[in-house]
Scaffold this active site. Structure first.
Site, mmCIF file in Angstrom:
data_model
loop_
_atom_site.group_PDB
_atom_site.id
_atom_site.type_symbol
_atom_site.label_atom_id
_atom_site.label_comp_id
_atom_site.label_asym_id
_atom_site.label_seq_id
_atom_site.Cartn_x
_atom_site.Cartn_y
_atom_site.Cartn_z
ATOM 1 N N SER A 41 0.833 -1.192 0.000
ATOM 2 C CA SER A 41 0.000 0.000 0.000
ATOM 3 C C SER A 41 0.877 1.254 0.000
ATOM 4 O O SER A 41 1.748 1.400 -0.838
ATOM 5 C CB SER A 41 -0.951 -0.047 1.201
ATOM 6 O OG SER A 41 -2.009 0.865 1.047
ATOM 7 N N ASP A 155 -5.639 -3.370 -2.829
ATOM 8 C CA ASP A 155 -4.615 -3.132 -1.810
ATOM 9 C C ASP A 155 -4.012 -4.428 -1.263
ATOM 10 O O ASP A 155 -4.729 -5.347 -0.861
ATOM 11 C CB ASP A 155 -5.268 -2.354 -0.658
ATOM 12 C CG ASP A 155 -4.264 -1.679 0.248
ATOM 13 O OD1 ASP A 155 -3.176 -2.242 0.447
ATOM 14 O OD2 ASP A 155 -4.577 -0.599 0.768
#
Length: 303
Positions: A41, A155
């Site tokens: 991320s 993500d």
């Protein structure tokens, strides 16, 4: 003598991710040379810049953010997939990061994303650097997923919030992990604790009230305050994701713990507070200082 390979695993954490910049700067100041960088991320975004020697440019950019700058970077989308398209911020990031391929990074770099179709993690160790970073940063529901080889990617924090396993797989002998989510719940706890404790007796007038009257007043005030501070839909979504990530992270670290764990403390920075880079960077530097005794043996280490 073979030089020990030091790996740095940078975890997820949205706006807290600027803490990674402070961690990296502090490690460099100590003389610790990192050979392998992995990210998840926001950790992938910062890690890619570090791996390509573009961290100073990234720091200058994010430290220039005002609240309104952050809002202008949020390109709202009414299409299916996410609230934000993410094109504005990643187009500007591309200007800072002209490197196109992961193989061109100065340091060994990799990032992790989640295959939404299979539920498995996908490691990007080569190929399009910007696609890899963009996919790893696609917070479910907030940012649109990324299409790749017939699949949708989101993500990496959904499956591997702090990519210690990926760092070891790339050949790291020592893994330094940076966990940004360990204190995610403390701010809410402190606020709730304040709401309750602030109703404590404040003077002779309160002492004069009966126990029943004081209890009734206290409950009334707590209810009123909680109504005022009810969480927004965004807060509910992001906090729920953080709870799930924390549970997953603890399980994964129990089975594959890092050699050194650095945990910047910045509960005052919420998910989208990207304009508070200076505070986050300072928290990262302070977290390294607290681990000085553990880190010192890694300065110019070789076997």
């Amino acid at each position: 003598m073979r030089k020990i390979k030091i790996g740095l695993a940078l975890g997820s954490g949205a706006a807290r991710g600027w803490s990674h910049i402070g961690v990296i700067k502090a490690l460099k100041h100590m003389g610790i040379d990192v050979d392998i960088v992995t990210g998840c991320s926001i950790g992938s975004l910062v890690g890619a810049a570090y791996a390509c020697n573009k961290l100073p440019a990234l720091e200058q950019w994010v430290c220039s953010f005002s609240y309104w700058d952050v809002l202008r970077l949020m390109d709202l989308s009414w299409r299916r997939g996410g609230l934000l398209r993410g094109e504005r911020v990643f187009n500007q990031y591309r200007n800072i990061m002209p490197v196109e391929a992961i193989e061109q990074c100065t340091r060994r770099f990799a990032t992790v994303a989640t295959n939404l179709s299979t539920g498995r993690e996908l490691w990007f160790t080569e190929g399009d650097l910007h696609l890899a970073v963009r996919a790893s940063c696609s917070i479910p529901g907030l940012m649109s997923p990324v299409a790749h080889n017939g699949y949708w990617l989101v993500d990496g924090a959904v499956v591997n919030p702090v990519p210690v396993s990926l760092t070891r797989a790339l050949g790291a002998d020592i893994v330094i992990a940076v966990d940004l989510q360990h204190d995610a719940h403390l701010m809410q706890q402190d606020l709730l604790s304040f709401n309750v404790s602030s109703e404590a007796e404040t003077g002779d007038d309160v002492d004069a009230l009966s126990w029943h009257a004081r209890l009734k007043e206290r409950l009334s005030n707590i209810t009123a305050r909680r109504a005022i501070t009810a969480p927004t839909a965004m807060e509910i979504m992001t906090t729920s994701i953080q709870v799930l990530e924390n549970r997953l992270k603890r399980n994964r670290m129990a089975g594959d713990p890092p050699d050194i764990l650095i945990q910047p403390f910045c509960p005052q920075i919420s998910t989208l507070d990207f304009h508070r880079a200076s505070a986050a960077i300072a928290a990262g530097q302070l977290a390294v200082e607290k681990k000085m005794d553990e880190l010192l043996p890694l300065v110019k280490t070789s076997i």
